[in-house]
Design an enzyme around this catalytic site. Structure first.
Site, PDB file in Angstrom:
ATOM      1  N   SER A 103      56.502  42.569  44.287  1.00  0.00           N
ATOM      2  CA  SER A 103      57.597  43.421  44.731  1.00  0.00           C
ATOM      3  C   SER A 103      57.427  44.856  44.247  1.00  0.00           C
ATOM      4  CB  SER A 103      58.930  42.873  44.197  1.00  0.00           C
ATOM      5  OG  SER A 103      59.986  43.778  44.447  1.00  0.00           O
ATOM      6  N   HIS A 116      66.585  37.080  53.367  1.00  0.00           N
ATOM      7  CA  HIS A 116      66.574  37.556  51.987  1.00  0.00           C
ATOM      8  C   HIS A 116      67.325  36.590  51.065  1.00  0.00           C
ATOM      9  CE1 HIS A 116      65.144  41.352  50.048  1.00  0.00           C
ATOM     10  NE2 HIS A 116      65.856  40.891  49.045  1.00  0.00           N
ATOM     11  N   LYS A 168      58.912  41.585  56.955  1.00  0.00           N
ATOM     12  CA  LYS A 168      59.742  40.552  56.335  1.00  0.00           C
ATOM     13  C   LYS A 168      61.223  40.827  56.604  1.00  0.00           C
ATOM     14  CE  LYS A 168      60.608  38.374  51.808  1.00  0.00           C
ATOM     15  NZ  LYS A 168      62.032  38.669  51.632  1.00  0.00           N
ATOM     16  N   THR A 222      59.456  44.897  53.659  1.00  0.00           N
ATOM     17  CA  THR A 222      60.798  44.311  53.744  1.00  0.00           C
ATOM     18  C   THR A 222      61.696  45.214  54.589  1.00  0.00           C
ATOM     19  OG1 THR A 222      60.585  43.164  51.636  1.00  0.00           O
ATOM     20  CG2 THR A 222      62.817  43.601  52.418  1.00  0.00           C
ATOM     21  N   TYR A 235      59.036  48.199  49.456  1.00  0.00           N
ATOM     22  CA  TYR A 235      60.329  48.779  49.801  1.00  0.00           C
ATOM     23  C   TYR A 235      60.008  50.210  50.191  1.00  0.00           C
ATOM     24  CZ  TYR A 235      63.107  44.873  48.045  1.00  0.00           C
ATOM     25  OH  TYR A 235      63.682  43.642  47.869  1.00  0.00           O
TER      26      TYR A 235
END
Length: 395
Positions: free
Chosen positions: A134, A290, A266, A184, A158
């Site tokens: 992440s 999520h 995603k 994402t 992100y």
């Protein structure tokens, strides 16, 4: 579902290991029913971290729907088939998987255990399971890459609003050996999460889960002082950079032009968005809500999976997350069209309870249960799975 040079996975290896260890009085470090890990982790963690990991959007309706969706599908075992030797392995987007499981990107893992992403990387690498790192990591890209050793690794983005920072993150990930990019889509702003709101707990505002931007040269170039000297200024620059601005389809060429490996989107839940992703040159999607953390009352990810698999029609990899709690759940997702599954909360609870060994326990348990479920249901290869392996409740 692709499958390249399949390998035979030893049948029920972890189960046999546990039983034989029991002859000398040893028992597993954690429960093997992974649904029992959350209440144990709740006892171990402070309320803020626990709420951040376990909580969802609004009333929790989407989290409940994810679990209920799995219960609505039942496996229909077939008998008198040769399933003594099972094949779980496959290749997804060039990444060799010993089983159709990846470690999902979960941020700020240091709130669960001090070693955070490093412990997860070591556990996943030891099993050959890809880790999806992440952007909201507690450790830098380079540190996690080192902890991963030779293990496969993907990078989750992100997407910052500042292109220079985006390109810097991509370059760092590529240089560190991350070969697949997972973008994402569903968290461009934070969902309404009562457990976090009631405790006024958001780790990013405390400088937790910010190791990647706070070590990035393009990000640091916009600061008058280093984050360790002026934390609030650094937080004030980062938070609005990755949350608060909607993403758009016309921005995808920036990523395609600056990442030479596979790109996966995603957070896809609608078949039309899946078609748009493929038409935009994306290599894969993750069917995901999520884990119920963003939209209360949203469709269960598993309910969305069959329609999306049909819409993609083999033109891109279809991955899945949200609500997976064990190997039987993985079986069902594969049967309904997923090429592989991302595991999230269970491994985080394992991390909170037993560090690296806890993560390894969870991953081995899921793989072993999948292996046993596959064989006992009459299948010798995950590539054989289809909706015919299941029956919806009420049918």
């Amino acid at each position: 579902m692709t499958n390249s040079s399949p390998e035979v996975v030893p049948a029920s290896s972890y189960q046999a290991e546990i039983y034989f260890a029991g002859l000398s009085g040893a028992t597993p470090p954690l429960p093997t029913d992974l649904t029992q890990l959350e209440p144990l982790a709740k006892q171990r963690l402070d309320p803020g971290p626990y709420g951040y990991i376990a909580g969802g959007a609004g009333s929790g309706a989407t989290m409940r729907a994810n679990l209920e969706a799995f219960d609505r599908w039942r496996i229909v075992p077939r008998m008198l088939r040769e399933t003594t030797r099972r094949t779980l392995s496959s290749t997804i987007l060039g990444t060799r998987l010993p089983a159709p499981i990846l470690v999902a990107p979960v941020g700020v893992l240091s709130i669960a255990h001090p070693d955070g992403e490093l412990a997860v990387a070591r556990a996943a690498s030891a099993l050959g399971v890809p880790m999806v790192l992440s952007t909201a990591s507690s450790h830098t890209i380079e540190e996690v890459a080192e902890a991963s050793g030779d293990g496969p690794r993907w990078y989750q983005l992100y997407w910052p609003t500042e292109d220079a920072v985006t390109l810097s993150l991509l370059a760092r990930a590529k240089a560190a050996g991350f070969d697949t990019l997972v973008v994402t889509l569903d968290t461009w702003t934070l969902g309404y999460r009562p457990l976090d709101l009631d405790q006024a707990y958001l780790p990013f505002l405390r400088g937790v889960g910010t190791a990647i931007p706070f070590s990035d040269p393009a990000f640091l170039a916009g600061l008058a002082a280093a984050p360790q000297d002026d934390l609030m200024a650094a937080v004030g620059r980062w938070v609005p950079m990755f949350t608060g601005t909607a993403l758009r389809w016309d921005r995808l060429p920036l990523l395609r032009d600056n990442w030479d490996g596979p790109i996966v989107l995603k957070g896809v839940l609608h078949p039309e968005d899946a078609r748009l992703a493929v038409d935009s040159g994306m290599d894969g999607i993750v069917v995901s809500n999520h884990g119920g953390r963003q939209v209360d009352g949203a469709v269960a990810a598993l309910d969305a999976l069959p329609g999306i698999a049909d819409a993609v029609a083999g033109r891109a990899a279809v991955l899945f997350d949200s609500g997976v709690r064990g190997g039987a759940d993985v079986f069902k997702a594969l049967a309904l069209g997923a090429d592989a599954v991302l595991l999230a909360r269970p491994y985080v609870y394992g991390l909170a309870l037993h560090g690296e060994d806890g993560v390894r326990h969870v991953l081995r348990g899921v793989i072993t249960e999948l292996d046993i479920t596959l064989g006992l249901s009459g299948y010798s290869d995950i590539a054989q799975l289809s909706p015919d392996a299941l029956l919806p409740m009420g049918s």
